[in-house]
Design a protein around this motif. Sequence first.
Motif, PDB file in Angstrom:
ATOM      1  N   PRO A  91       0.847  -1.191   0.000  1.00 40.71           N
ATOM      2  CA  PRO A  91       0.000   0.000   0.000  1.00 40.71           C
ATOM      3  C   PRO A  91       0.881   1.239   0.000  1.00 40.71           C
ATOM      4  CG  PRO A  91       0.006  -1.027   2.174  1.00 40.71           C
ATOM      5  CD  PRO A  91       0.901  -1.860   1.291  1.00 40.71           C
ATOM      6  N   MET A  92       0.627   2.141  -0.939  1.00 42.30           N
ATOM      7  CA  MET A  92       1.434   3.359  -1.027  1.00 42.30           C
ATOM      8  C   MET A  92       0.674   4.493  -0.356  1.00 42.30           C
ATOM      9  SD  MET A  92       4.152   2.825  -2.777  1.00 42.30           S
ATOM     10  CE  MET A  92       4.779   1.403  -3.624  1.00 42.30           C
ATOM     11  N   VAL A  93       1.246   5.048   0.668  1.00 40.66           N
ATOM     12  CA  VAL A  93       0.554   6.147   1.339  1.00 40.66           C
ATOM     13  C   VAL A  93       1.479   7.354   1.461  1.00 40.66           C
ATOM     14  CG1 VAL A  93      -1.133   4.813   2.681  1.00 40.66           C
ATOM     15  CG2 VAL A  93       1.177   5.121   3.568  1.00 40.66           C
ATOM     16  N   ASP A  94       0.833   8.499   1.459  1.00 44.64           N
ATOM     17  CA  ASP A  94       1.570   9.748   1.662  1.00 44.64           C
ATOM     18  C   ASP A  94       1.552  10.018   3.167  1.00 44.64           C
ATOM     19  OD1 ASP A  94       2.519  12.265   1.817  1.00 44.64           O
ATOM     20  OD2 ASP A  94       1.324  13.056   0.150  1.00 44.64           O
ATOM     21  N   LEU A 112      -2.234   6.821  -2.376  1.00 43.70           N
ATOM     22  CA  LEU A 112      -1.839   7.435  -3.645  1.00 43.70           C
ATOM     23  C   LEU A 112      -2.334   6.594  -4.813  1.00 43.70           C
ATOM     24  CD1 LEU A 112       1.803   8.257  -2.561  1.00 43.70           C
ATOM     25  CD2 LEU A 112      -0.091   9.856  -2.787  1.00 43.70           C
ATOM     26  N   ASP A 113      -2.733   7.293  -5.861  1.00 40.03           N
ATOM     27  CA  ASP A 113      -3.321   6.604  -7.010  1.00 40.03           C
ATOM     28  C   ASP A 113      -2.371   5.613  -7.669  1.00 40.03           C
ATOM     29  OD1 ASP A 113      -5.634   7.815  -6.651  1.00 40.03           O
ATOM     30  OD2 ASP A 113      -5.379   9.334  -8.215  1.00 40.03           O
ATOM     31  N   TYR A 114      -1.079   5.951  -7.681  1.00 41.70           N
ATOM     32  CA  TYR A 114      -0.192   5.091  -8.455  1.00 41.70           C
ATOM     33  C   TYR A 114       0.039   3.725  -7.812  1.00 41.70           C
ATOM     34  CZ  TYR A 114       3.839   6.533  -5.577  1.00 41.70           C
ATOM     35  OH  TYR A 114       4.697   6.769  -4.557  1.00 41.70           O
ATOM     36  N   ILE A 171       1.272   0.059  -9.550  1.00 42.64           N
ATOM     37  CA  ILE A 171       2.394  -0.738  -9.017  1.00 42.64           C
ATOM     38  C   ILE A 171       1.911  -2.129  -8.618  1.00 42.64           C
ATOM     39  CG2 ILE A 171       4.016  -0.947  -7.070  1.00 42.64           C
ATOM     40  CD1 ILE A 171       4.457   2.046  -7.312  1.00 42.64           C
ATOM     41  N   ASN A 172       0.736  -2.177  -7.993  1.00 44.56           N
ATOM     42  CA  ASN A 172       0.214  -3.479  -7.590  1.00 44.56           C
ATOM     43  C   ASN A 172      -0.125  -4.346  -8.799  1.00 44.56           C
ATOM     44  OD1 ASN A 172       0.619  -3.143  -4.912  1.00 44.56           O
ATOM     45  ND2 ASN A 172      -1.383  -2.262  -4.504  1.00 44.56           N
ATOM     46  N   GLY A 182      -2.906 -10.364  -0.607  1.00 44.19           N
ATOM     47  CA  GLY A 182      -3.278 -10.128   0.790  1.00 44.19           C
ATOM     48  C   GLY A 182      -2.286 -10.759   1.737  1.00 44.19           C
ATOM     49  N   ASP A 183      -2.804 -11.157   2.888  1.00 43.38           N
ATOM     50  CA  ASP A 183      -1.966 -11.758   3.918  1.00 43.38           C
ATOM     51  C   ASP A 183      -1.944 -13.278   3.697  1.00 43.38           C
ATOM     52  OD1 ASP A 183      -0.938 -12.912   6.252  1.00 43.38           O
ATOM     53  OD2 ASP A 183      -1.667 -11.251   7.485  1.00 43.38           O
ATOM     54  N   PRO A 184      -0.764 -13.854   3.455  1.00 37.37           N
ATOM     55  CA  PRO A 184      -0.705 -15.292   3.174  1.00 37.37           C
ATOM     56  C   PRO A 184      -1.357 -16.141   4.271  1.00 37.37           C
ATOM     57  CG  PRO A 184       1.476 -14.301   2.919  1.00 37.37           C
ATOM     58  CD  PRO A 184       0.555 -13.220   3.396  1.00 37.37           C
TER      59      PRO A 184
END
Length: 149
Positions: A45-48, A57-59, A63-64, A94-96
């Motif tokens: 997860p990309m967060v500012d 963030l949208d990008y 990336i995912n 997700g979480d394995p």
Amino acid sequence: MNIYQHILLAVDLSAASKQVAVKAKQLAEMNQAKLTIVHVAELMPMVDVNYDAMQSLDYDVEINQILLSNAEKNLAAFISEAKLNPQQQFLEQGDPRDEIIRIAEENQVDLIVIGSHGRHGLALLLGSTANSVLHHAKCDVLAVRLSDE
Ligand code: AMP
């Protein structure tokens, strides 16, 4: 006598995954069981973090997507190199720990085959995913003891 009908092989695609796959394949053959493989891609997860309320963030979507398509290629290469012929394959995100249990339950799996540790657990006797799956699975779990070659 066949003990298991449906075996779930969980792979993190680390170098040691091959050892886990060999055991799962043999068990599936010996039991004439259905073999399913699952790999869980852990996305970022990309967060500012510059503001009090963290803003995503949208990008991160892009990336995912790249991470998922990379995971898809790596899983296909692994299946081919390990000469596996799974009847079903799942690429989840997700979480394995949660995803392995969910896939096992939704598909009436009666044996989960995992490694004693993987990318997360080299320093531990039993890694975190292995530990969690052993505690939460409703079916049998085989934790293949991995040598750190
Ligand atoms: P860990 O406990 O995280 O060191 O990993 C132990 C085992 O859990 C690995 O050898 C795999 O069999 C399984 N595992 C860990 N991470 C994943 C993943 N992302 N996808 C599928 N299986 C995983």
